[in-house]
Design an enzyme around this catalytic site. Structure first.
Site, mmCIF file in Angstrom:
data_model
loop_
_atom_site.group_PDB
_atom_site.id
_atom_site.type_symbol
_atom_site.label_atom_id
_atom_site.label_comp_id
_atom_site.label_asym_id
_atom_site.label_seq_id
_atom_site.Cartn_x
_atom_site.Cartn_y
_atom_site.Cartn_z
ATOM 1 N N TRP A 102 68.548 39.855 34.009
ATOM 2 C CA TRP A 102 69.170 39.337 32.907
ATOM 3 C C TRP A 102 68.610 37.990 32.650
ATOM 4 O O TRP A 102 68.308 37.348 31.603
ATOM 5 C CB TRP A 102 70.411 39.631 32.660
ATOM 6 C CG TRP A 102 70.834 40.957 32.207
ATOM 7 C CD1 TRP A 102 71.250 42.054 32.812
ATOM 8 C CD2 TRP A 102 70.607 41.570 30.766
ATOM 9 N NE1 TRP A 102 71.533 43.204 32.230
ATOM 10 C CE2 TRP A 102 71.186 42.873 30.955
ATOM 11 C CE3 TRP A 102 69.938 41.140 29.864
ATOM 12 C CZ2 TRP A 102 70.787 44.003 30.082
ATOM 13 C CZ3 TRP A 102 69.670 41.997 28.784
ATOM 14 C CH2 TRP A 102 70.254 43.298 28.766
ATOM 15 N N ASP A 171 75.819 33.240 31.654
ATOM 16 C CA ASP A 171 76.134 34.647 30.876
ATOM 17 C C ASP A 171 76.995 35.511 31.734
ATOM 18 O O ASP A 171 76.657 36.039 32.517
ATOM 19 C CB ASP A 171 74.575 35.110 30.757
ATOM 20 C CG ASP A 171 74.691 36.535 30.436
ATOM 21 O OD1 ASP A 171 75.670 37.049 29.988
ATOM 22 O OD2 ASP A 171 73.440 37.119 30.220
ATOM 23 N N LYS A 195 81.175 45.408 28.374
ATOM 24 C CA LYS A 195 81.159 45.495 29.603
ATOM 25 C C LYS A 195 82.774 45.364 29.982
ATOM 26 O O LYS A 195 83.443 46.459 30.341
ATOM 27 C CB LYS A 195 80.538 44.558 30.493
ATOM 28 C CG LYS A 195 79.007 44.994 30.891
ATOM 29 C CD LYS A 195 78.334 44.761 29.515
ATOM 30 C CE LYS A 195 76.645 45.060 29.678
ATOM 31 N NZ LYS A 195 75.801 44.054 29.423
HETATM 32 C C1 LIG Z 1 74.622 43.573 28.999
HETATM 33 C C2 LIG Z 1 74.145 42.340 29.346
HETATM 34 C C3 LIG Z 1 73.424 41.414 28.490
HETATM 35 C C4 LIG Z 1 72.988 41.952 26.942
HETATM 36 O O1 LIG Z 1 74.012 42.040 26.294
HETATM 37 P P1 LIG Z 1 73.792 42.701 24.638
HETATM 38 O O2 LIG Z 1 74.990 42.461 24.050
HETATM 39 O O3 LIG Z 1 73.295 44.124 24.695
HETATM 40 O O4 LIG Z 1 72.767 41.831 24.187
HETATM 41 C C5 LIG Z 1 73.124 40.178 28.903
HETATM 42 N N1 LIG Z 1 73.353 39.601 29.963
HETATM 43 C C6 LIG Z 1 74.170 40.591 30.984
HETATM 44 C C7 LIG Z 1 74.304 39.788 32.251
HETATM 45 C C8 LIG Z 1 74.367 41.604 30.530
HETATM 46 O O5 LIG Z 1 75.180 42.570 31.417
#
Ligand SMILES: *Cc1c(COP(=O)(O)O)cnc(C)c1O
Length: 359
Positions: A102, A171, A195
């Site tokens: 990511w 993030d 999540k």
């Molecule tokens: C799932 C995830 C993303 C992507 O998320 P989207 O909503 O599909 O754009 C980005 N960063 C992390 C750490 C993730 O777990």
């Protein structure tokens, strides 16, 4: 009806109690005569739902009053672009720490908008976090970006990095609400909802107010944090139903005892699963011990040929979505807030039984 234990990395399991509430409110929310899905986002009912969700999230995370909380669309991936658009000019340098899949995506998107300095790179199989001492930060960088929890690699920072006066951007898609955090350490926190917050379609952005108003003139309005903050995230139609479900999840977390209770539960779940892996002599997790994720637990077996029978047997036992990410293979158990201890116990029991048959 059979509810399974769903170990999906995202969209992920929601608490059954929340789903029951949604079912009960599906046709009519309170005495509104309609579903939340059918309400105007400008009406009193929905505005109340939205404000309540924000207030509960602020309470859970103890968000200081000089931060805005935004409920936006476009996912965490949209924010990969929104961050440089809101915080850089074409000449700025942004520092990024690369700890895996990511981080890499965030870096490649940022490169489209500004100069990126990879201040630290975990390298190898991305199974650890580079210690803060070795980071090569740019003096006067626009911000420092990192990924506190790498959802695919199962690598989690055991510390919040000190980056001085430069805004720290995180993030937190797969770790937000898993335990208390000190929001004041961050310039920007963002997290896709699917999540640990609620359904897909929503991304939460928590941004310090002094970082608003720096967006480039060509920033799409829906990605302009200041414009969105000025309109309470309702500059256009927000993801109303996802926002409402997120609010129901925040209420559920409060009923569980807030983030301190989540921390106790999540720590106990992770310890149980890692102990089962480490003690087995059969299952293996490659991540440095102190950087192991509480939320995403990848593991392998002595032979890849065992993956298929493992997954089939698991499914038959009501344990689903355990396949590792397509880029890494093996297994991965995501054990977010909504996964009860009983789910981890069932998984650990199944793993021991599988090892007896195939070990
Ligand atoms: C799932 C995830 C993303 C992507 O998320 P989207 O909503 O599909 O754009 C980005 N960063 C992390 C750490 C993730 O777990």
């Amino acid at each position: 009806m059979t509810r399974v234990f769903n170990f999906s990395a995202g969209p992920a399991a929601l608490p059954a109690e929340v789903l029951e509430q949604l079912r009960d409110e599906m046709l009519e929310w309170r005495t509104s005569g309609m579903s939340v899905m059918e309400m105007s986002h400008r009406g009193k009912d929905f505005v109340g739902i939205a404000e309540r969700a924000e207030a509960d999230l602020r309470e859970l995370l103890a968000v200081p009053s000089n931060y805005k909380v935004l409920f936006l669309q476009g996912g965490a991936t949209g924010q990969f672009a929104a961050i440089p658009l809101n915080l850089t000019t074409g000449d700025s340098v942004a520092d990024y720490v690369n700890t895996g899949a990511w981080s890499k995506k965030a870096i490649s998107e940022a490169r489209r908008y500004c100069k990126v300095n990879v201040a630290a790179d975990a390298g190898g199989n991305y199974s650890t976090v580079p210690s803060r001492d070795g980071w090569k930060l740019t003096p006067g960088a626009a911000y420092v970006h990192y990924t506190p929890n790498e959802t695919i690699g199962g690598v989690e920072f055991p510390f919040v990095p000190d980056v001085g006066d430069v805004p720290l951007v995180a993030d937190m898609s797969s770790t937000i609400l898993s335990r208390p955090i000190d929001v004041s350490r961050f310039g920007v926190i963002y997290a896709g909802a699917q999540k640990n917050i609620g359904p897909a379609g929503l991304v939460v952005v928590i941004v310090r107010e002094d970082l608003l108003g720096r967006a480039r003139p060509d920033t799409p309005t829906v990605f302009d944090w200041k414009a969105m903050a000025a309109d309470g995230s309702m500059l256009n139609t927000p993801a109303t139903y996802s926002w409402y479900v997120a609010g129901a999840v925040f209420q559920w977390i409060k009923r569980q005892g807030g983030l301190a209770a989540m921390e106790r539960l999540n720590r106990a779940k992770a310890e149980k699963l890692y102990a089962a892996i480490d003690g087995s002599g059969f299952y293996r997790n490659p991540v440095t011990k102190e950087c192991r994720s509480w939320m995403n637990v990848p593991f392998t077996m002595p032979s890849e040929a065992l993956d298929k029978p493992f997954l089939e047997g698991a499914k038959a036992a009501g344990l689903v979505a355990l396949a590792g990410h397509r880029s890494v293979g093996g297994m991965r158990a995501s054990i977010y807030n909504a996964m009860p201890m009983a789910g981890v116990e069932a998984l650990v029991g199944y793993m021991a039984e599988f090892q007896r048959k195939h070990g």
